[in-house]
Design a protein around this motif. Structure first.
Motif, mmCIF file in Angstrom:
data_model
loop_
_atom_site.group_PDB
_atom_site.id
_atom_site.type_symbol
_atom_site.label_atom_id
_atom_site.label_comp_id
_atom_site.label_asym_id
_atom_site.label_seq_id
_atom_site.Cartn_x
_atom_site.Cartn_y
_atom_site.Cartn_z
ATOM 1 N N VAL A 90 0.825 -1.207 0.000
ATOM 2 C CA VAL A 90 0.000 0.000 0.000
ATOM 3 C C VAL A 90 0.858 1.256 0.000
ATOM 4 C CG1 VAL A 90 -1.559 1.355 1.447
ATOM 5 C CG2 VAL A 90 -2.032 -1.052 1.041
ATOM 6 N N THR A 91 1.915 1.249 0.801
ATOM 7 C CA THR A 91 2.699 2.462 1.005
ATOM 8 C C THR A 91 3.699 2.707 -0.106
ATOM 9 O OG1 THR A 91 2.508 2.088 3.399
ATOM 10 C CG2 THR A 91 4.137 3.698 2.667
ATOM 11 N N TYR A 92 4.338 1.637 -0.593
ATOM 12 C CA TYR A 92 5.422 1.815 -1.555
ATOM 13 C C TYR A 92 5.208 1.050 -2.861
ATOM 14 C CZ TYR A 92 7.365 2.916 3.010
ATOM 15 O OH TYR A 92 7.537 3.429 4.258
ATOM 16 N N GLY A 93 4.230 0.160 -2.918
ATOM 17 C CA GLY A 93 4.026 -0.650 -4.112
ATOM 18 C C GLY A 93 2.944 -0.154 -5.038
ATOM 19 N N GLY A 94 2.247 0.903 -4.667
ATOM 20 C CA GLY A 94 1.232 1.466 -5.547
ATOM 21 C C GLY A 94 -0.069 0.691 -5.585
ATOM 22 N N ARG A 95 -0.297 -0.237 -4.660
ATOM 23 C CA ARG A 95 -1.541 -1.009 -4.660
ATOM 24 C C ARG A 95 -2.575 -0.356 -3.745
ATOM 25 N NH1 ARG A 95 0.413 -7.371 -4.549
ATOM 26 N NH2 ARG A 95 1.849 -7.222 -6.317
ATOM 27 N N SER A 96 -3.817 -0.768 -3.927
ATOM 28 C CA SER A 96 -4.912 -0.225 -3.122
ATOM 29 C C SER A 96 -5.422 -1.304 -2.181
ATOM 30 C CB SER A 96 -6.054 0.265 -4.021
ATOM 31 O OG SER A 96 -5.620 1.326 -4.845
ATOM 32 N N ALA A 97 -5.612 -0.937 -0.936
ATOM 33 C CA ALA A 97 -6.140 -1.865 0.067
ATOM 34 C C ALA A 97 -7.656 -1.815 0.060
ATOM 35 C CB ALA A 97 -5.601 -1.521 1.443
ATOM 36 N N GLY A 98 -8.255 -2.874 0.561
ATOM 37 C CA GLY A 98 -9.695 -2.928 0.713
ATOM 38 C C GLY A 98 -10.077 -3.101 2.175
ATOM 39 N N GLU A 99 -11.360 -3.154 2.416
ATOM 40 C CA GLU A 99 -11.830 -3.299 3.792
ATOM 41 C C GLU A 99 -11.343 -4.596 4.411
ATOM 42 O OE1 GLU A 99 -16.016 -3.276 6.378
ATOM 43 O OE2 GLU A 99 -16.035 -3.067 4.170
ATOM 44 N N GLY A 100 -11.299 -5.675 3.604
ATOM 45 C CA GLY A 100 -10.857 -6.964 4.129
ATOM 46 C C GLY A 100 -9.432 -6.912 4.645
ATOM 47 N N THR A 101 -8.567 -6.216 3.932
ATOM 48 C CA THR A 101 -7.174 -6.098 4.377
ATOM 49 C C THR A 101 -7.108 -5.393 5.719
ATOM 50 O OG1 THR A 101 -6.453 -5.973 2.065
ATOM 51 C CG2 THR A 101 -4.887 -5.255 3.737
ATOM 52 N N TYR A 102 -7.872 -4.336 5.855
ATOM 53 C CA TYR A 102 -7.840 -3.610 7.125
ATOM 54 C C TYR A 102 -8.417 -4.446 8.261
ATOM 55 C CZ TYR A 102 -8.835 -0.267 10.790
ATOM 56 O OH TYR A 102 -8.888 0.358 12.013
ATOM 57 N N ARG A 103 -9.513 -5.157 8.007
ATOM 58 C CA ARG A 103 -10.127 -5.956 9.072
ATOM 59 C C ARG A 103 -9.193 -7.060 9.546
ATOM 60 N NH1 ARG A 103 -13.235 -2.192 10.792
ATOM 61 N NH2 ARG A 103 -14.756 -1.470 9.253
ATOM 62 N N ARG A 104 -8.447 -7.681 8.633
ATOM 63 C CA ARG A 104 -7.479 -8.709 9.040
ATOM 64 C C ARG A 104 -6.387 -8.110 9.911
ATOM 65 N NH1 ARG A 104 -8.118 -10.260 3.632
ATOM 66 N NH2 ARG A 104 -6.154 -9.230 3.049
ATOM 67 N N LEU A 105 -5.937 -6.925 9.563
ATOM 68 C CA LEU A 105 -4.896 -6.271 10.350
ATOM 69 C C LEU A 105 -5.419 -5.853 11.720
ATOM 70 C CD1 LEU A 105 -2.041 -5.251 10.506
ATOM 71 C CD2 LEU A 105 -2.702 -3.235 9.188
ATOM 72 N N ALA A 106 -6.653 -5.368 11.759
ATOM 73 C CA ALA A 106 -7.241 -4.985 13.050
ATOM 74 C C ALA A 106 -7.413 -6.208 13.950
ATOM 75 C CB ALA A 106 -8.589 -4.299 12.818
ATOM 76 N N ALA A 107 -7.813 -7.349 13.364
ATOM 77 C CA ALA A 107 -7.949 -8.581 14.153
ATOM 78 C C ALA A 107 -6.597 -9.029 14.683
ATOM 79 C CB ALA A 107 -8.579 -9.675 13.289
ATOM 80 N N LEU A 108 -5.546 -8.900 13.856
ATOM 81 C CA LEU A 108 -4.205 -9.233 14.326
ATOM 82 C C LEU A 108 -3.798 -8.337 15.485
ATOM 83 C CD1 LEU A 108 -1.444 -10.642 14.080
ATOM 84 C CD2 LEU A 108 -0.848 -8.955 12.321
#
Length: 238
Positions: free
Chosen positions: A192-210
């Protein structure tokens, strides 16, 4: 017209009237008069504009280029068309196979900015971004919250300039049950930060669960820590 020396020469003639003799005009002044007449605006109202002339010149150049290429290509125009289609097919296959070019993550990119904040502050910022659907920023802030929380619990030493990959690798040794998820979270952060990709809600929810699971996780002692604890137990028993 006049015949001089056997050569027929056309002389411009202006007829003034039936009773007056014709007036002849020399060739150069006649040409200049015609040029001035044709340069009047009324004769150029329907001429193409500058952009249209430039486009016409460009397409003429392309036409000449393809014409020259077709004469040099076996099979003429048909052979050239086959070659162009083959090149386009190869480019399309590579694009489909490799996807859109993305900038690779920079190994020296740091996780935090210059202003230190607590894990709670990073979490609050992440939730604010998530509420607005700004998933890239939410993922970035939540990963920072994860690492800052581990630093606050002394499971990671506070070290400026640490990257997400370094934090995941170091934390994975202390929390081996979560090592794979930590590495995956670091990859998401880098993408997301350096690779130019876009995150979705699922990515954030997995990180929040971690993040929530790490808050409740107990660190695993290293071999040196186990040895020290074991010797202390033996000393107390003796």
């Amino acid at each position: 017209m006049s015949l001089t020396g056997g050569v027929l020469r056309v002389v411009p003639v202006l007829w003034r009237s039936d009773d007056e003799p014709p007036i002849t005009i020399p060739r150069d002044p006649a040409r200049e008069a015609a040029r001035r007449e044709l340069s009047k605006r009324m004769y150029h109202e329907n001429d193409p504009g500058l952009l249209q002339r430039a486009l016409n010149a460009f397409w003429d150049w392309v036409d000449r280029l393809f014409g020259a290429a077709s004469t040099a290509t076996p099979g003429g125009s048909v052979g050239l068309l086959v070659i162009v289609l083959a090149v386009l097919a190869i480019v399309g296959a590579l694009w489909w196979r490799l996807g859109t070019p993305r900038r690779m993550p920079t190994s020296s990119a740091t996780l935090f900015d210059d202003r230190p904040r607590s894990a709670a502050e990073h979490r609050a910022t992440a939730e604010a971004h998530a509420a607005q659907g700004h998933w890239n920023q939410a993922v970035q802030e939540r990963m920072r919250a994860v690492v800052r929380s581990l630093e606050e619990r002394a499971l990671l030493d506070v070290r400026p300039g640490r990257t997400a990959d370094e934090a995941a690798s170091e934390a994975g040794r202390t929390l081996p049950d979560h090592a794979d998820r930590l590495r995956a979270a670091a990859r998401d952060f880098d993408d997301v930060t350096y690779g130019g990709r876009s995150a979705g809600e699922g990515t954030y929810r997995r990180l929040a669960a971690l993040d929530d699971d790490l808050e409740r996780a107990k660190p695993q002692l290293t071999n040196s820590a186990r040895s020290t604890a074991h010797n202390a137990d033996q000393g107390a028993a003796g």
